[in-house]
Design an enzyme around this catalytic site. Structure first.
Site, PDB file in Angstrom:
ATOM      1  N   HIS A  48       0.912  -1.002  -0.050  1.00  0.00           N
ATOM      2  CA  HIS A  48      -0.053   0.107  -0.117  1.00  0.00           C
ATOM      3  C   HIS A  48       1.096   1.161  -0.086  1.00  0.00           C
ATOM      4  CE1 HIS A  48      -3.975  -1.864   1.765  1.00  0.00           C
ATOM      5  NE2 HIS A  48      -3.430  -2.680   1.013  1.00  0.00           N
ATOM      6  N   GLU A  50       1.103   3.966   1.751  1.00  0.00           N
ATOM      7  CA  GLU A  50       1.446   4.298   3.021  1.00  0.00           C
ATOM      8  C   GLU A  50       2.423   3.360   3.775  1.00  0.00           C
ATOM      9  OE1 GLU A  50      -3.351   4.730   3.566  1.00  0.00           O
ATOM     10  OE2 GLU A  50      -1.822   3.495   2.215  1.00  0.00           O
ATOM     11  N   CYS A  78      -6.262   2.289   5.755  1.00  0.00           N
ATOM     12  CA  CYS A  78      -6.845   1.155   6.207  1.00  0.00           C
ATOM     13  C   CYS A  78      -6.440   0.598   7.382  1.00  0.00           C
ATOM     14  CB  CYS A  78      -6.707   0.130   4.968  1.00  0.00           C
ATOM     15  SG  CYS A  78      -4.993  -0.770   5.025  1.00  0.00           S
TER      16      CYS A  78
END
Length: 143
Positions: A48, A50, A78
């Protein structure tokens, strides 16, 4: 956020969900790292935006603690990414679009501000939210 949006565009070019992130140094101006979703490109479910930006910022600083740093991301993190933010000691999370289906920074869950945890970053939401949401809507509409 505009830098994160540019990263999100790179994700879309690679066939990934267009999410982009940057980590800013404690001065709030210096970009330590950037990342965009690379799950499709790498077949890595943890790739992801991040997580990649956090990993790169830690490597840049030479330590895993990102105290004083800010993560700017186009989509609300998330649960996995929220956990990474807490574990890396990021001080501030700035995000664009809310994620009512999987968000963990205030919408579906609020992992980053859970009082049971030892670190709770500040959360600023809605920065360029329309631009961030439009990028996602366009991507999924075209699919």
């Amino acid at each position: 956020m505009r830098l994160a949006l540019a990263e999100a565009g790179r994700a879309a070019e690679g066939g990934d969900v267009p999410v982009g992130a940057v980590v800013l140094a404690p001065d709030g101006r210096t970009v330590l790292s950037a990342g965009h979703n690379e799950r499709e490109a790498t077949s890595d479910p943890t790739a992801h935006a991040e997580v990649l930006a956090i990993r790169r910022a830690a490597a840049e600083r030479g330590e895993w603690r990102l105290s004083g740093c800010t993560l700017v991301v186009t989509l609300e993190p998330c649960t996995m990414c929220a956990g990474a933010l807490v574990q890396s000691r990021v001080d501030r999370v700035v995000y664009g679009a809310r994620d009512d289906k999987a968000g963990a920074a205030g919408s579906l869950w609020d992992v980053v501000r859970d009082r049971r945890l030892n670190h709770r970053p500040e959360v600023i939401e809605g920065v360029l939210a329309d631009d961030c949401a439009r990028l996602l809507t366009d991507f999924f509409r075209d699919r």
